[in-house]
Design a protein around this motif. Structure first.
Motif, PDB file in Angstrom:
ATOM      1  N   ALA A   6      12.690  85.139 101.813  1.00 35.56           N
ATOM      2  CA  ALA A   6      12.033  86.085 100.910  1.00 35.56           C
ATOM      3  C   ALA A   6      12.578  85.963  99.495  1.00 35.56           C
ATOM      4  O   ALA A   6      11.826  86.021  98.518  1.00 35.56           O
ATOM      5  CB  ALA A   6      12.209  87.514 101.430  1.00 35.56           C
ATOM      6  N   ALA A   7      13.894  85.791  99.377  1.00 40.84           N
ATOM      7  CA  ALA A   7      14.496  85.661  98.047  1.00 40.84           C
ATOM      8  C   ALA A   7      14.049  84.374  97.368  1.00 40.84           C
ATOM      9  O   ALA A   7      13.727  84.369  96.177  1.00 40.84           O
ATOM     10  CB  ALA A   7      16.017  85.711  98.162  1.00 40.84           C
ATOM     11  N   PHE A   8      14.035  83.266  98.112  1.00 40.06           N
ATOM     12  CA  PHE A   8      13.544  82.009  97.549  1.00 40.06           C
ATOM     13  C   PHE A   8      12.099  82.157  97.076  1.00 40.06           C
ATOM     14  O   PHE A   8      11.721  81.674  96.009  1.00 40.06           O
ATOM     15  CB  PHE A   8      13.617  80.894  98.588  1.00 40.06           C
ATOM     16  CG  PHE A   8      15.007  80.368  98.846  1.00 40.06           C
ATOM     17  CD1 PHE A   8      16.011  80.502  97.905  1.00 40.06           C
ATOM     18  CD2 PHE A   8      15.298  79.715 100.024  1.00 40.06           C
ATOM     19  CE1 PHE A   8      17.284  80.016  98.133  1.00 40.06           C
ATOM     20  CE2 PHE A   8      16.568  79.210 100.267  1.00 40.06           C
ATOM     21  CZ  PHE A   8      17.564  79.366  99.317  1.00 40.06           C
ATOM     22  N   ASP A   9      11.283  82.817  97.906  1.00 44.06           N
ATOM     23  CA  ASP A   9       9.882  83.012  97.549  1.00 44.06           C
ATOM     24  C   ASP A   9       9.747  83.859  96.288  1.00 44.06           C
ATOM     25  O   ASP A   9       8.886  83.594  95.439  1.00 44.06           O
ATOM     26  CB  ASP A   9       9.130  83.682  98.704  1.00 44.06           C
ATOM     27  CG  ASP A   9       8.914  82.746  99.890  1.00 44.06           C
ATOM     28  OD1 ASP A   9       9.116  81.538  99.735  1.00 44.06           O
ATOM     29  OD2 ASP A   9       8.552  83.244 100.969  1.00 44.06           O
ATOM     30  N   ALA A  10      10.594  84.889  96.165  1.00 49.21           N
ATOM     31  CA  ALA A  10      10.532  85.761  94.991  1.00 49.21           C
ATOM     32  C   ALA A  10      10.868  84.990  93.725  1.00 49.21           C
ATOM     33  O   ALA A  10      10.207  85.149  92.692  1.00 49.21           O
ATOM     34  CB  ALA A  10      11.483  86.947  95.166  1.00 49.21           C
TER      35      ALA A  10
END
Length: 263
Positions: A6-10
């Motif tokens: 999720a953090a990478f995607d953000a």
């Protein structure tokens, strides 16, 4: 190690100039930060410049954001300094927001501090970051977000050159300092609202021309929504400290049965 997808995607969404909304942490309160990080904000920014956290506080806040499992953890570092930027990234930040960047050379220094050689000058010692982003320098270079603040008249004059800095991912308006720089009697001087809007739109245009993200801090959700409508691609909403005070004051007025100002 938690799931960092999720953090990478953000981070990727911010880089792609997709609309992103964040929140600001000023308090050394990891339990509260974890609650915020579960709400669905795209990123949670830790204020290491003006916030009430030391280095252990940054680390605890980043761990709390990861435990929330939904947001990227960013750190506004105290200064455009290789050591501060390296510490934030080694602690596991997915990116940094660098204050008081006035020139393209300043922006290039910030980018260099975020990247391992040969692209940059970051010292190798990822510590906790090696668990989250990966120990491979190329992987870290590819995933770490670098944004710089536009908050002075010099930066505003140079914003096109700053935005065009190779490797820079975004520019971020500090409206309080920029309002003061424009001649405001206070950091929220309403007489400077139009001038601030004009300056903000100049930053938006420069970022769009350079193909990078344009962010801004906002005092509330309504202002963040308006800024996104102006062309900003990411916006931060208020802070935990401000909302704690506002909520407590509102409940006090309700309990007293009055809408008068707080006492």
């Amino acid at each position: 190690m938690g799931d960092t997808t999720a953090a990478f995607d953000a981070v990727a969404r911010i880089r792609r100039r997709e609309r992103s909304i964040g929140y600001w942490i000023a308090l050394d309160n990891p339990v509260g930060t974890e609650r915020i990080a579960r709400l669905g904000y795209d990123y949670v920014g830790i204020d290491a410049q003006h916030g009430l956290l030391d280095y252990k506080g940054w680390l605890a806040a980043l761990m709390a954001i990861e435990a929330g499992g939904r947001s990227a953890g960013l750190v506004r570092v105290p200064a455009n300094d290789l050591t501060y930027i390296g510490q934030a990234l080694d602690a596991g930040a997915h990116g940094v927001i660098v204050p008081l960047v006035d020139t393209a050379d300043d922006a290039a220094a910030a980018v260099r501090a975020c990247r391992y050689p040969p692209e940059g000058g970051r010292s190798y010692g990822p510590m906790r970051a090696g668990l989250r982003i990966g120990p491979a320098p190329a992987q870290a270079n590819a995933h770490v977000l670098c944004a710089v603040m536009i908050e002075t008249l010099t930066a505003l004059d140079n914003v096109e050159a700053i935005a065009a800095t190779p490797g820079l991912d975004g520019v971020y308006v500090g409206p309080s300092d920029l309002t003061l720089a424009l001649g405001g009697a206070s950091s929220t001087d309403p007489a400077l609202a139009d001038a601030l809007d004009e300056a903000a739109l100049k930053v938006v245009a420069a970022a769009e021309a350079a193909g990078i993200a344009a962010g801004i801090h906002s005092p509330d959700g309504a202002t963040a929504h308006r800024r996104l409508g102006q062309g900003f691609t990411f916006a931060t909403v208020s802070s935990d400290l401000v909302h704690l005070e506002q909520a407590a004051a509102a409940h006090l007025r309700t309990a007293r049965g009055t809408d008068t100002a707080r006492t």
